[in-house]
Design a protein around this motif. Structure first.
Motif, PDB file in Angstrom:
ATOM      1  N   VAL A   6     -22.328  20.873 102.444  1.00  0.00           N
ATOM      2  CA  VAL A   6     -21.538  22.073 102.723  1.00  0.00           C
ATOM      3  C   VAL A   6     -20.365  21.694 103.628  1.00  0.00           C
ATOM      4  N   ILE A   7     -19.145  21.972 103.157  1.00  0.00           N
ATOM      5  CA  ILE A   7     -17.928  21.666 103.921  1.00  0.00           C
ATOM      6  C   ILE A   7     -17.152  22.964 104.123  1.00  0.00           C
ATOM      7  N   VAL A   8     -16.952  23.344 105.378  1.00  0.00           N
ATOM      8  CA  VAL A   8     -16.154  24.538 105.694  1.00  0.00           C
ATOM      9  C   VAL A   8     -14.734  24.085 106.012  1.00  0.00           C
ATOM     10  N   ASN A   9     -13.774  24.663 105.309  1.00  0.00           N
ATOM     11  CA  ASN A   9     -12.371  24.233 105.435  1.00  0.00           C
ATOM     12  C   ASN A   9     -11.491  25.365 105.948  1.00  0.00           C
ATOM     13  N   ILE A  59     -16.068  28.287  97.360  1.00  0.00           N
ATOM     14  CA  ILE A  59     -16.218  29.674  97.809  1.00  0.00           C
ATOM     15  C   ILE A  59     -14.957  30.044  98.584  1.00  0.00           C
ATOM     16  N   GLU A  60     -14.214  31.025  98.092  1.00  0.00           N
ATOM     17  CA  GLU A  60     -12.941  31.408  98.706  1.00  0.00           C
ATOM     18  C   GLU A  60     -13.104  32.712  99.485  1.00  0.00           C
ATOM     19  N   ASN A  61     -13.099  32.622 100.800  1.00  0.00           N
ATOM     20  CA  ASN A  61     -13.185  33.816 101.639  1.00  0.00           C
ATOM     21  C   ASN A  61     -11.809  34.456 101.784  1.00  0.00           C
ATOM     22  N   GLN A  62     -11.798  35.761 101.881  1.00  0.00           N
ATOM     23  CA  GLN A  62     -10.534  36.493 101.999  1.00  0.00           C
ATOM     24  C   GLN A  62     -10.091  36.677 103.438  1.00  0.00           C
ATOM     25  N   HIS A  63     -10.942  36.254 104.373  1.00  0.00           N
ATOM     26  CA  HIS A  63     -10.560  36.208 105.786  1.00  0.00           C
ATOM     27  C   HIS A  63     -11.385  35.106 106.460  1.00  0.00           C
ATOM     28  N   ASN A  64     -10.975  34.714 107.650  1.00  0.00           N
ATOM     29  CA  ASN A  64     -11.663  33.638 108.360  1.00  0.00           C
ATOM     30  C   ASN A  64     -12.978  34.158 108.928  1.00  0.00           C
ATOM     31  N   LYS A  65     -14.085  33.719 108.339  1.00  0.00           N
ATOM     32  CA  LYS A  65     -15.404  34.210 108.752  1.00  0.00           C
ATOM     33  C   LYS A  65     -16.035  33.380 109.857  1.00  0.00           C
ATOM     34  N   GLY A  66     -15.346  32.328 110.272  1.00  0.00           N
ATOM     35  CA  GLY A  66     -15.905  31.473 111.306  1.00  0.00           C
ATOM     36  C   GLY A  66     -16.807  30.404 110.712  1.00  0.00           C
ATOM     37  N   ASN A  72     -23.390  29.381 106.372  1.00  0.00           N
ATOM     38  CA  ASN A  72     -24.549  30.129 105.870  1.00  0.00           C
ATOM     39  C   ASN A  72     -24.335  30.632 104.447  1.00  0.00           C
ATOM     40  N   GLN A  73     -23.094  31.004 104.112  1.00  0.00           N
ATOM     41  CA  GLN A  73     -22.799  31.451 102.747  1.00  0.00           C
ATOM     42  C   GLN A  73     -23.244  30.411 101.730  1.00  0.00           C
ATOM     43  N   ALA A  74     -22.914  29.157 101.984  1.00  0.00           N
ATOM     44  CA  ALA A  74     -23.262  28.088 101.046  1.00  0.00           C
ATOM     45  C   ALA A  74     -24.743  27.728 101.130  1.00  0.00           C
ATOM     46  N   ILE A  75     -25.311  27.758 102.344  1.00  0.00           N
ATOM     47  CA  ILE A  75     -26.735  27.404 102.490  1.00  0.00           C
ATOM     48  C   ILE A  75     -27.604  28.371 101.690  1.00  0.00           C
ATOM     49  N   TYR A  76     -27.239  29.674 101.681  1.00  0.00           N
ATOM     50  CA  TYR A  76     -27.993  30.667 100.902  1.00  0.00           C
ATOM     51  C   TYR A  76     -28.027  30.293  99.409  1.00  0.00           C
ATOM     52  N   LEU A  77     -26.931  29.689  98.921  1.00  0.00           N
ATOM     53  CA  LEU A  77     -26.815  29.348  97.500  1.00  0.00           C
ATOM     54  C   LEU A  77     -27.320  27.942  97.186  1.00  0.00           C
ATOM     55  N   SER A  78     -27.574  27.154  98.221  1.00  0.00           N
ATOM     56  CA  SER A  78     -27.914  25.748  98.020  1.00  0.00           C
ATOM     57  C   SER A  78     -29.303  25.581  97.412  1.00  0.00           C
ATOM     58  N   LYS A  79     -29.461  24.467  96.683  1.00  0.00           N
ATOM     59  CA  LYS A  79     -30.729  24.189  96.005  1.00  0.00           C
ATOM     60  C   LYS A  79     -31.353  22.879  96.468  1.00  0.00           C
ATOM     61  N   GLY A  80     -30.713  22.183  97.388  1.00  0.00           N
ATOM     62  CA  GLY A  80     -31.168  20.859  97.785  1.00  0.00           C
ATOM     63  C   GLY A  80     -32.356  20.877  98.731  1.00  0.00           C
ATOM     64  N   GLU A  81     -33.129  19.798  98.681  1.00  0.00           N
ATOM     65  CA  GLU A  81     -34.223  19.600  99.635  1.00  0.00           C
ATOM     66  C   GLU A  81     -33.656  19.393 101.036  1.00  0.00           C
ATOM     67  N   TYR A  82     -32.452  18.796 101.078  1.00  0.00           N
ATOM     68  CA  TYR A  82     -31.739  18.587 102.337  1.00  0.00           C
ATOM     69  C   TYR A  82     -30.375  19.260 102.259  1.00  0.00           C
ATOM     70  N   VAL A  83     -29.888  19.705 103.424  1.00  0.00           N
ATOM     71  CA  VAL A  83     -28.563  20.309 103.525  1.00  0.00           C
ATOM     72  C   VAL A  83     -27.756  19.513 104.542  1.00  0.00           C
ATOM     73  N   ASP A 193     -26.550  30.587 113.828  1.00  0.00           N
ATOM     74  CA  ASP A 193     -26.410  31.889 114.480  1.00  0.00           C
ATOM     75  C   ASP A 193     -24.960  32.350 114.361  1.00  0.00           C
ATOM     76  N   GLU A 194     -24.744  33.492 113.715  1.00  0.00           N
ATOM     77  CA  GLU A 194     -23.389  33.972 113.451  1.00  0.00           C
ATOM     78  C   GLU A 194     -22.746  34.664 114.646  1.00  0.00           C
ATOM     79  N   ASP A 195     -23.459  34.714 115.783  1.00  0.00           N
ATOM     80  CA  ASP A 195     -22.829  35.181 117.027  1.00  0.00           C
ATOM     81  C   ASP A 195     -21.773  34.184 117.496  1.00  0.00           C
ATOM     82  N   TYR A 196     -21.922  32.921 117.055  1.00  0.00           N
ATOM     83  CA  TYR A 196     -20.946  31.883 117.415  1.00  0.00           C
ATOM     84  C   TYR A 196     -19.880  31.837 116.325  1.00  0.00           C
ATOM     85  N   PHE A 197     -18.627  32.070 116.703  1.00  0.00           N
ATOM     86  CA  PHE A 197     -17.541  32.007 115.715  1.00  0.00           C
ATOM     87  C   PHE A 197     -17.147  30.552 115.467  1.00  0.00           C
ATOM     88  N   MET A 198     -17.005  29.811 116.549  1.00  0.00           N
ATOM     89  CA  MET A 198     -16.675  28.385 116.466  1.00  0.00           C
ATOM     90  C   MET A 198     -17.194  27.719 117.741  1.00  0.00           C
TER      91      MET A 198
END
Length: 649
Positions: A6-9, A59-66, A72-83, A193-198
């Motif tokens: 998972v790479i957040v850009n 995955i193209e977000n329409q605003h900066n979600k942090g 987490n968006q990608a982890i929910y969709l992930s299928k790997g034994e490891y992330v 934890d999504e309380d942390y933005f960055m």
């Protein structure tokens, strides 16, 4: 599936491109998937991924979600034994993923894994292994004790300085740039934890992993490059504030109320302490050269005055107020003029210093002729002082220019001495990129990317790299990622890390050559999309034209408005340009095409307005790039002249 990467850009297109090339190589023989979650970048990142890496799950977000929410968006969709949570400003070795998987398979108690990280100069990054930031650990870090006692188990706990970086160890905190996680562990302890933005989310997750009964490891058997400082300037007050506030969130969540309150007090002290240090440091750096200049010039007058008195008059001829009042005024005028002429900009330009001293001397002579006779002293001393200032200021700057400080480096128009480590085909492509980037680079020659017998046209092979660097006085290496595996590039950087060498990497089929010169700076980026218009003097000239023309048009509006189509829009444009929100000439085209151009203000007109007939978007982009590359103020004047009637657009 074995692995999900998972790479957040966010607005680091060229670094992302390089990262994806390396990640795809590393996952070649693994059942893996790679996600890129883009947080509404405006630099063309998504378009680049779609065109060059169609196999990547975008995955193209329409605003900066942090950072946390995007991962987490990608982890929910992930299928790997490891992330694997991977930063876009990293380069992994070809076998990094395989080695991490093997270690995790063999250590079922491991919930998370971090690896050895180096910066763009091959230097080890201490945050590769970290301890939990308890109030005491944070205190040692904030007030510099961890740096002072960098190997102490007690004082250097934040970066676990007592642990050997060449050995694998159990650690408390993993770095967010490379977090290799067991999916079943995440299912048990929860996602980021999504309380942390960055910032802070890596510490929080690492802590929850250990609280869940698992272990975190620092894995020394693979190394990655992490170009620190690309997303955020680490030395900025804003970074300090965001980072330490994330620590407060962590403390309130996981520590007792008393410890959390103590931690909060420490954090606020740290923010004010760092802010104070930053202000003092910035101020000291900005006034260093002017103060030295003032002392040098004043010292020259102290030396010149007795000689001039003996030669022309008699000792003690000039009153004390000449040295106490008049000379400081002269010095202030010279320094202000040097500053206005760009004499304190980096790198140093002799012409700017000369212009500043020349106009300063003219100002002093005019001032001399207008003041009362009691304040008039020798014109000859003014001229002698000017000559002394010019000779002395340049002389001491020349001496200081041989130091490592970039504040006193001369602009000698000298080209950086570079060698390419590439085969002939890739070297030809990289040379074209360098030529088109207008960077001051002198490619001395090629080094063969193997240790086999040196072929014709190469300076040497990899085994002779040290000698090539020494003999040819090389300042920078550019690696071809097409001809050298990431592992080999990283090994070379580690071997040469003691040398004062810079590094760049040219990804295959890319329009960029990327590198980072230091731990805290983004370094240089050689890109085909040229941006001569963004040079400081061009920006200054462009703004000056905007202001002068707008003031003239505002004064003459009752007359000039009749020559323009839309009169209300004409007046509105004059005012918005005066206030600096627009410019008279900007780029044409849509937002997608503008992403490949340097950032300037929105324009009323564009270079395409010189053409009376309609032109395509592709042609507009080509015209804009030529305008950006070869900008001159006369171009703006010409465009405004040809499209005058559209100034009310």
């Amino acid at each position: 599936m074995k692995l999900s990467v998972v790479i957040v850009n966010y607005n680091v297109k060229y670094f992302l491109e390089q990262c994806l090339h390396a990640a795809l190589k590393a996952s070649k023989n693994i059942d893996a998937e790679i996600f890129v979650v883009d947080n509404n970048s405006v630099d063309g990142s998504c378009q680049m991924v779609r065109e060059k890496f169609p196999e990547i799950k975008l995955i193209e977000n329409q605003h900066n979600k942090g950072f946390s929410m995007a991962n987490n968006q990608a982890i929910y969709l992930s299928k790997g034994e490891y992330v694997l949570l991977l930063n876009p400003d990293t380069i992994v070795e070809e076998d990094s993923f395989i080695k991490c998987i093997q270690f995790m398979d063999e250590h079922q108690e491991a919930g998370g894994l971090g690896v050895k990280m180096i910066d763009g100069k091959g230097r080890f990054l201490p945050e590769s292994k970290r301890g939990l930031p308890t109030p005491l650990v944070a205190f040692y870090k904030i007030f510099g004790l961890s740096r002072l006692f960098s190997k102490s188990k007690r004082f250097a706990r934040y970066h676990m300085g007592h642990l050997d970086k060449e050995q694998t160890h159990e650690v408390e905190v993993l770095a967010g740039a490379y977090m290799f996680l067991r999916k079943s562990t995440l299912d048990k302890v929860g996602l980021l934890d999504e309380d942390y933005f960055m910032y802070g989310e890596d510490i929080d997750l690492s802590y929850r992993i250990t609280q869940g009964g698992y272990k975190n490891y620092y894995f020394a058997d693979t190394t990655i490059i992490h170009y620190k400082g690309e997303s955020t300037k680490k030395g900025s007050i804003n970074y300090v504030k965001i980072f330490y506030q994330a620590m407060v969130i962590f403390a309130r969540k996981h520590f007792s109320k008393g410890r959390a309150d103590l931690f909060s007090v420490l954090i606020n002290l740290a923010i004010y302490f760092r802010a104070f240090l930053a202000i003092v440091t910035r101020f000291a750096k900005s006034i260093f050269l002017p103060i030295v200049d003032a002392l040098v010039i004043y010292g020259g007058f102290l030396w010149l005055l007795p000689y001039w008195e003996r030669f022309k008059f008699e000792p003690g001829y000039y009153p004390t107020r000449f040295m106490n009042t008049i000379v400081p005024i002269y010095i202030l005028i010279w320094i202000v003029n040097i500053w206005m002429s760009g004499g304190y900009q980096k790198p140093i330009k002799i012409l700017n210093i000369f212009k500043g001293l020349f106009w300063g001397s003219i100002t002093i002579l005019v001032f001399h002729s207008l003041v009362d006779e009691s304040l008039r002293f020798s014109r000859a001393l003014i001229l002698l002082g000017s000559a002394w200032a010019f000779v002395s200021l340049l002389s001491y700057r020349y001496i200081l220019s041989h130091s490592k400080s970039k504040r006193v480096q001369f602009d000698r128009n000298r080209k950086k001495r570079v060698i390419l480590i590439a085969n002939e085909e890739e070297a030809s492509r990289i040379n074209q990129l360098i030529d088109q980037s207008n960077m001051k680079i002198n490619v001395i020659g090629l080094v063969q990317p193997t240790e086999s017998h040196v072929a014709k046209g190469f300076l040497g092979n990899l085994s002779q790299l040290n000698e090539v660097i020494s003999i040819h006085k090389i300042e920078e290496l550019i690696f071809s990622a097409n001809d050298l595996p990431s592992r080999e590039i990283i090994n070379i950087m580690l071997k040469l890390s003691r040398l004062n060498i810079e590094y760049k990497i040219a990804p295959p089929e890319s329009l960029s050559i990327i590198g980072s010169s230091s731990i805290d700076t983004a370094g240089e980026l050689y890109v085909v999309h040229l941006n001569a218009i963004t040079k400081e003097n061009n920006q200054r000239n462009k703004r000056l034209l905007d202001l002068m023309l707008s003031l003239i048009l505002l004064v003459t509006f009752p007359l000039t408005c009749w020559s323009v189509k839309k009169k209300p829009g004409f007046l509105k444009n004059i005012l918005t340009i005066l206030f600096g929100t627009k410019t008279w000439v900007g780029f044409s085209g849509n937002e997608e095409t503008k992403s490949s151009l340097p950032k300037i203000k929105k324009g009323v007109l564009s270079p395409a307005d010189k053409f009376e007939h309609e032109i395509s978007e592709e042609k507009k982009l080509e015209i804009d790039m030529i305008y950006a590359k070869n900008y001159s103020i006369l171009q703006d004047v010409d465009i405004i002249w040809h499209a005058w009637k559209n100034l009310g657009r």
